[in-house]
Enzyme design. Structure first.
Site, mmCIF file in Angstrom:
data_model
loop_
_atom_site.group_PDB
_atom_site.id
_atom_site.type_symbol
_atom_site.label_atom_id
_atom_site.label_comp_id
_atom_site.label_asym_id
_atom_site.label_seq_id
_atom_site.Cartn_x
_atom_site.Cartn_y
_atom_site.Cartn_z
ATOM 1 N N HIS A 14 -11.762 -37.576 26.777
ATOM 2 C CA HIS A 14 -10.639 -38.466 26.442
ATOM 3 C C HIS A 14 -9.639 -37.767 25.550
ATOM 4 C CE1 HIS A 14 -13.461 -38.950 23.077
ATOM 5 N NE2 HIS A 14 -12.392 -39.172 22.339
ATOM 6 N N TYR B 28 -18.445 -35.248 24.238
ATOM 7 C CA TYR B 28 -19.221 -34.900 23.038
ATOM 8 C C TYR B 28 -20.171 -36.035 22.676
ATOM 9 C CZ TYR B 28 -15.495 -37.612 20.662
ATOM 10 O OH TYR B 28 -14.601 -38.573 20.287
ATOM 11 N N ARG C 37 -19.389 -39.457 24.465
ATOM 12 C CA ARG C 37 -18.085 -40.022 24.850
ATOM 13 C C ARG C 37 -17.586 -39.334 26.115
ATOM 14 N NH1 ARG C 37 -14.386 -42.450 22.240
ATOM 15 N NH2 ARG C 37 -14.306 -43.566 24.204
ATOM 16 N N HIS D 56 -6.761 -38.925 22.581
ATOM 17 C CA HIS D 56 -6.281 -40.021 21.738
ATOM 18 C C HIS D 56 -4.752 -40.047 21.727
ATOM 19 C CE1 HIS D 56 -10.189 -40.906 19.717
ATOM 20 N NE2 HIS D 56 -10.442 -39.642 19.985
ATOM 21 N N TYR E 23 -13.839 -31.311 17.796
ATOM 22 C CA TYR E 23 -12.546 -31.475 17.132
ATOM 23 C C TYR E 23 -12.369 -30.414 16.056
ATOM 24 C CZ TYR E 23 -11.982 -36.114 19.223
ATOM 25 O OH TYR E 23 -11.833 -37.149 20.098
HETATM 26 FE FE LIG Z 1 -12.451 -38.857 20.269
#
Ligand SMILES: [Fe+2]
Lengths: 232, 173
Positions: A151, A138, A148, A153, A99
């Site tokens: 995905h 990640y 995870r 959000h 991110y």
């Molecule tokens: Fe996330």
């Protein structure tokens, strides 16, 4: 499980597989209240004051690294009606699974040409679409070798404050999906399936990008009017 | 038709944060400012430093979205503190012929919350609280968790405990 998850089919707040729920879930059941003006009204976000930005695949005039994809779908309420004007706020990791966020210290490269946010509005048919980059998986430290699944959000503002939804979209066929405690905390397989986008050539653009379809179903506008003295 | 399930907002929701949204008076004039603040803690009493707090309230006339936008969003800081600048809402029509006391709806989204939790902040010593139809549904012994206290001139404080002793009353809406 003492509480009835809200609404039915949602993950319980106390989901032992997801460690962070342990000290953050309420131990009392939430108190059901009738929907009043407070719950059936909602802030209006108009594109004039809150500009849409639908293309995450270009930033600062340069194309982002990774596989460009188009994701689109409809926002409906549980009666199947389009939720016109719903605002979708979207954020995600880059192609390497990182991110653009100061607290994300995953040892993967940042892409200076990827910010990872979008804002779009559902049209009269409830339809919306973004162009983005397929996000990477990640690691997140929840358990050994916990990663995870890929995905995106999503946050949605509908027509009533009780319709507010924050969720995540997953990708079909991701081998991490059966292992993910966040996704699998949703007890109902059909409900989980709603969060997995469909591979969809109708959203693809020739020689440009593959496509995925992700429809989102919000609760009804006045989901539980207090006619009989108790909400559901 | 199933509704799409909620999933946690996670720790990186700040990517969509618009810090100016914490100030509901940013494009309003003529409203007496009121600060609504509080600290969010978990079952260990540790601050929730990565939460997204959203609020929704009526304007001073008791109407929603009638010139006063009424929506705010704020990130908690490292001490778990959120802070909104707003104005005191008016009383809002309730079910039947009832009247709801002035209140602000607060929703909390965070890592570890499978879906957001929602409560209301009422104003301590407001005479209308006694007849409020929603407060009436809350056991007397827990009502105080929904009453903001005036802690300085123009500053109202409501701490939120997600779990454990003094756990905040959350509403199933
Ligand atoms: Fe996330």
């Amino acid at each position: 499980m003492t509480e009835c998850p809200r609404p039915q089919g949602w993950a319980p707040m106390d989901s032992p597989g997801y460690g962070s729920t342990a000290r953050r879930h309420a131990t009392h059941a939430p108190i059901a209240i009738p929907h009043t003006l407070t719950e059936t009204s909602a802030p209006r976000f108009l594109p004039g004051a809150y500009p849409a930005s639908a293309d995450m695949s270009v930033h600062g005039g340069h194309a982002s690294m990774g596989e460009r994809i188009i994701v689109g779908g409809r926002v409906l309420d549980e009666d199947g009606r389009p939720v016109r004007g719903a605002m979708l706020e979207i954020w995600q990791a880059n192609a390497a699974g990182r991110y653009h966020h100061i607290r994300d210290q995953h040892d993967a490269p940042l892409d200076p040409h990827f910010a990872g946010t979008a804002r779009v509005f559902a049209d009269d048919d409830g339809s919306w679409q973004i162009t983005t980059i397929r996000p990477g998986a990640y690691p997140w430290g929840n358990h050994p070798k916990a990663w995870r699944p890929m995905h995106i959000h999503f946050g949605l503002m509908g027509h009533g404050f009780a319709q507010r939804l924050v969720t995540q979209m997953y990708f079909p066929g991701d081998p991490l999906l059966p292992l993910d405690p966040v996704f699998n905390a949703i007890p109902d397989a059909a409900a989980r399936e709603l969060l997995v986008a469909k591979f969809d050539l109708d959203h693809a653009v020739e020689n440009w990008a593959l496509g995925y379809r992700f429809d989102i179903v919000l609760r009804g506008r006045g989901a539980t009017p207090m006619e009989d003295g108790h909400a559901h | 038709m199933h509704t799409s399930p909620s999933q946690t907002a996670g720790p990186y929701w700040h990517l969509i944060d618009q810090p100016e949204w914490a100030d509901l008076l940013r494009d309003q004039q003529g409203h007496a400012p009121l600060t609504l603040t509080g600290r969010i803690t978990d079952g260990d009493g540790m601050p929730c430093g990565d939460a997204m707090v959203e609020m929704w309230q009526a304007g001073p006339d008791g109407a929603y979205g009638n010139g006063f936008h009424g929506f705010g969003r704020c990130a908690t800081d490292a001490d778990g503190v959120f802070r909104f600048t707003t104005t005191r809402p008016g009383p809002v029509p309730g079910p039947g012929n009832s009247l709801q006391a002035p209140h602000v709806t607060l929703s909390i989204f965070a890592r570890g919350l499978m879906h957001h939790v929602t409560t209301r902040a009422y104003f301590e010593a407001e005479p209308l609280n006694d007849a409020d139809p929603i407060l009436a549904l809350v056991p007397q012994t827990r009502r105080h968790t929904m009453l903001a206290r005036q802690t300085a001139p123009g500053v109202w404080t409501l701490d939120i405990r997600l779990q454990g002793a003094g756990e905040t009353v959350f509403l199933d809406i």
